[in-house]
Write an enzyme that holds these catalytic residues in place. Structure first.
Site, short mmCIF file in Angstrom:
data_model
loop_
_atom_site.label_atom_id
_atom_site.label_comp_id
_atom_site.label_asym_id
_atom_site.label_seq_id
_atom_site.Cartn_x
_atom_site.Cartn_y
_atom_site.Cartn_z
N HIS A 181 0.82 -1.21 0.00
CA HIS A 181 0.00 0.00 0.00
C HIS A 181 0.85 1.25 0.00
O HIS A 181 1.83 1.33 0.73
CB HIS A 181 -0.93 0.03 1.22
CG HIS A 181 -2.07 -0.92 1.04
ND1 HIS A 181 -3.27 -0.56 0.50
CD2 HIS A 181 -2.14 -2.25 1.28
CE1 HIS A 181 -4.04 -1.62 0.41
NE2 HIS A 181 -3.39 -2.66 0.89
N TYR A 218 -9.14 7.40 6.65
CA TYR A 218 -9.27 8.15 7.91
C TYR A 218 -10.42 9.13 7.71
O TYR A 218 -10.29 10.05 6.89
CB TYR A 218 -8.00 8.93 8.22
CG TYR A 218 -6.75 8.08 8.42
CD1 TYR A 218 -6.46 7.51 9.65
CD2 TYR A 218 -5.86 7.85 7.36
CE1 TYR A 218 -5.33 6.74 9.84
CE2 TYR A 218 -4.72 7.08 7.54
CZ TYR A 218 -4.46 6.53 8.78
OH TYR A 218 -3.32 5.77 8.97
N PRO A 277 -2.54 3.29 18.29
CA PRO A 277 -2.47 2.64 16.97
C PRO A 277 -2.32 3.64 15.83
O PRO A 277 -2.01 3.25 14.71
CB PRO A 277 -3.81 1.91 16.86
CG PRO A 277 -4.46 1.98 18.18
CD PRO A 277 -3.83 3.07 18.97
N LYS A 297 2.58 2.14 14.25
CA LYS A 297 4.03 2.04 14.52
C LYS A 297 4.42 0.94 15.51
O LYS A 297 5.59 0.54 15.56
CB LYS A 297 4.54 3.38 15.08
CG LYS A 297 4.38 4.56 14.13
CD LYS A 297 5.29 4.42 12.93
CE LYS A 297 5.15 5.55 11.94
NZ LYS A 297 5.81 5.28 10.67
N TYR A 317 5.15 8.55 7.84
CA TYR A 317 4.08 7.54 7.81
C TYR A 317 4.63 6.19 7.36
O TYR A 317 4.40 5.17 8.00
CB TYR A 317 3.00 8.03 6.86
CG TYR A 317 1.71 7.26 6.89
CD1 TYR A 317 1.02 7.04 8.08
CD2 TYR A 317 1.15 6.76 5.71
CE1 TYR A 317 -0.18 6.34 8.09
CE2 TYR A 317 -0.05 6.07 5.71
CZ TYR A 317 -0.71 5.86 6.90
OH TYR A 317 -1.89 5.17 6.91
P1 FAD Z 1 3.30 -8.36 22.46
O1 FAD Z 1 2.84 -8.59 21.07
O2 FAD Z 1 2.31 -7.89 23.47
O3 FAD Z 1 3.97 -9.72 22.95
C1 FAD Z 1 4.28 -9.95 24.31
C2 FAD Z 1 4.18 -11.44 24.57
O4 FAD Z 1 4.60 -11.69 25.92
C3 FAD Z 1 2.78 -11.96 24.45
O5 FAD Z 1 2.76 -13.10 23.62
C4 FAD Z 1 2.36 -12.29 25.88
O6 FAD Z 1 1.47 -13.39 25.96
C5 FAD Z 1 3.70 -12.61 26.51
N1 FAD Z 1 3.75 -12.42 27.97
C6 FAD Z 1 3.14 -11.48 28.70
N2 FAD Z 1 3.44 -11.62 30.00
C7 FAD Z 1 4.27 -12.68 30.09
C8 FAD Z 1 4.93 -13.33 31.15
N3 FAD Z 1 4.77 -12.92 32.42
N4 FAD Z 1 5.70 -14.40 30.89
C9 FAD Z 1 5.87 -14.83 29.61
N5 FAD Z 1 5.27 -14.25 28.55
C10 FAD Z 1 4.48 -13.19 28.79
N6 FAD Z 1 1.27 -1.87 15.62
C11 FAD Z 1 1.71 -1.64 14.35
O7 FAD Z 1 2.92 -1.55 14.11
N7 FAD Z 1 0.83 -1.53 13.29
C12 FAD Z 1 -0.52 -1.61 13.48
O8 FAD Z 1 -1.27 -1.55 12.50
C13 FAD Z 1 -1.00 -1.81 14.82
N8 FAD Z 1 -2.32 -1.94 15.06
C14 FAD Z 1 -2.73 -2.35 16.29
C15 FAD Z 1 -4.08 -2.59 16.46
C16 FAD Z 1 -4.53 -3.02 17.71
C17 FAD Z 1 -6.01 -3.28 17.87
C18 FAD Z 1 -3.62 -3.23 18.79
C19 FAD Z 1 -4.09 -3.72 20.14
C20 FAD Z 1 -2.26 -3.00 18.62
C21 FAD Z 1 -1.82 -2.55 17.39
N9 FAD Z 1 -0.46 -2.32 17.16
C22 FAD Z 1 -0.05 -1.98 15.90
C23 FAD Z 1 0.50 -2.50 18.24
C24 FAD Z 1 1.20 -3.88 18.21
O9 FAD Z 1 0.23 -4.91 18.20
C25 FAD Z 1 2.14 -4.01 19.42
O10 FAD Z 1 2.94 -2.88 19.50
C26 FAD Z 1 3.00 -5.28 19.29
O11 FAD Z 1 2.23 -6.43 19.55
C27 FAD Z 1 4.18 -5.24 20.26
O12 FAD Z 1 4.90 -6.44 20.18
P2 FAD Z 1 5.65 -7.01 21.46
O13 FAD Z 1 6.32 -8.26 21.02
O14 FAD Z 1 6.45 -5.94 22.08
O15 FAD Z 1 4.50 -7.31 22.51
C1 PHB Z 2 -4.30 -0.71 11.46
O1 PHB Z 2 -4.80 -1.22 12.47
O2 PHB Z 2 -4.10 -1.37 10.43
C2 PHB Z 2 -3.94 0.72 11.42
C3 PHB Z 2 -4.16 1.51 12.53
C4 PHB Z 2 -3.85 2.86 12.48
C5 PHB Z 2 -3.31 3.39 11.33
C6 PHB Z 2 -3.06 2.60 10.23
C7 PHB Z 2 -3.38 1.25 10.28
O3 PHB Z 2 -3.02 4.71 11.27
#
Ligand code: FAD
Ligand code: PHB
Length: 389
Positions: free
Chosen positions: A72, A202, A295, A299, A386
């Protein structure tokens, strides 16, 4: 049990790190609280920056992604029934976003790690960290069948998200916390509905923001700004579709929104949180364990992967040469990108919500959007932030 690195958490941060260091010949164990099925089916993010994909590709971790992800390079803003598009890819060297659901990223990273002989313990509980300021820290856990184990290691990677145990294992007073509540709430909806758009939408509306995001040919992500304090159960599926139709409506256009079965509905806490530094002794924090972002701008997953790549370089250098330079600069290196993303996300939050703070900020949002619609220079700056600098 002895390992060089103990990785706590099998999300994008932990799994990227585990794959990268394993490729450098550094042995590790990954400890994950949830089951494999749970992490492989947990829908969250869906947008990867060009640089995240390049990093994965350079490690042979992007084969399926490159085959299946949609590219995209344009997004759309809708205001008062009028639409304008920003072709951000054209404005930034052809760099594009890749739409690939987070659970698919996780699935691919787990498969690659296990195929290369990696060790992941799923469904662990009571994870505890000890001796973090010594040269041999340890992590203990209880396995699904109730056996308590301990691994001693050189380093602990805290990749366990915002609610994990790693950050709280750091004594009070060590970390400086920066938090901001954005004063808005979004209802996040996942629907078995094919996308009604080729470009992310948006939409600004007097009832609040609405977003149409992309996931797959059969599933779409929608966001609806809702009053602060709303519960997901306050919104029936009919009310969700009604609000989406209303907020996306275009004057004099045949565009229409395709409905589908709603499979997830939850209210998102729109806040930012950063801790400094992102390390303590031999514990390094990565991803959401160290910083969360709204979100807006997509990022979060990308920052998590960048932390993993940065720490992997530092650890590879340490084991190859004994140099601690990368480990010492890890936190500052990551925080620079984190703050830049926070700044952009906050800027965008203020542009797509017209009722945050005061009517004054509503007028600023309008001015910002008009500037984006009219100025090529402003659009170029937006494009860089972006799609990822
Ligand atoms: P997490 O994915 O949270 O992974 C942490 C892991 O640790 C999990 O599997 C959990 O089960 C595990 N854990 C927790 N506690 C313990 C423990 N005590 N012992 C062992 N394991 C444990 N980001 C983007 O870049 N683009 C997007 O479009 C975007 N959209 C999003 C939309 C939504 C609805 C949400 C909720 C988030 C979005 N994000 C987006 C954010 C993104 O999902 C997170 O930033 C990302 O998951 C971070 O990755 P992480 O590995 O740091 O943490
Ligand atoms: C997504 O969830 O895909 C998402 C969220 C916020 C944005 C772009 C994409 O600005």
């Amino acid at each position: 049990m002895k390992r060089s690195v103990a990785v706590v958490g099998a999300g994008p941060a932990g799994l990227t790190l585990a794959n990268l260091i394993q490729q450098s010949g550094i042995d590790c164990v990954v400890l994950e609280k949830a089951s494999r099925t749970h992490v492989e089916t947990r829908p969250r993010a869906g947008v990867l920056e060009h640089r995240s994909v390049t990093m994965l590709e350079s490690h042979g971790l992007a084969d399926r992604l490159l085959m299946e992800a949609d590219r995209h390079g344009t997004c759309e803003f809708r205001v008062s029934g009028q639409a304008f598009q920003v072709a951000y890819s054209d404005l930034y060297g052809g760099r594009q976003h890749y739409v690939y659901p987070q659970q698919e990223v996780v699935k691919d990273l787990i498969a690659a790690f296990l195929d290369a002989g990696g060790d992941i313990r799923f469904s662990v509980s009571d994870v505890e960290l000890a001796d973090l300021t010594s040269s041999r820290p340890s992590v203990s856990w209880t396995s699904a069948d109730g056996v308590r184990s301990t691994v001693t290691c050189d380093f602990v990677a805290g990749c366990d998200g915002f609610h994990g145990v790693c950050r709280p294992s750091i004594p009070d007073g060590v970390l400086t916390e920066f938090t901001h509540q954005h004063g808005i709430e979004w209802l996040a909806i996942l629907a078995e509905a094919p996308p009604s758009t080729k470009a992310i939408i948006y939409a600004l509306h007097e009832d609040g923001f609405a977003g149409h995001m992309l996931r797959s040919p059969t599933v779409s992500r929608f966001y609806l700004q809702v009053p602060v304090g709303t519960k997901a159960s306050d919104w029936s599926d009919e009310q969700v579709w009604e609000a989406l139709h209303k907020r996306f409506a275009l004057h004099g256009s045949t565009w229409s929104l395709t409905e589908g079965k709603i499979i997830e509905k939850r209210v998102l806490d729109m806040r930012s949180h950063v801790v400094e530094p992102m390390s303590y002794g031999r514990l390094y924090l990565l991803g959401d364990a160290a910083h969360i972002i709204t979100p807006v701008g997509a990022k979060g997953m990308n920052l998590a992967m960048n932390d993993a790549a940065t720490l992997s370089h530092a650890l590879t250098d340490f084991y190859a040469t004994g140099s601690e330079t990368g480990l010492k600069t890890y936190s500052d290196d990551c925080l620079r990108r984190v703050w830049r993303a926070q700044e952009f996300s906050q800027w965008m939050v203020n542009m797509i919500h017209t009722d945050v703070g005061s009517p004054f900020f509503g007028r600023l949002a309008q001015a910002r959007l008009e500037h984006l619609a009219e100025s090529a220079a402003y659009r170029a700056s937006f494009a860089e932030n972006y799609v990822g600098p």
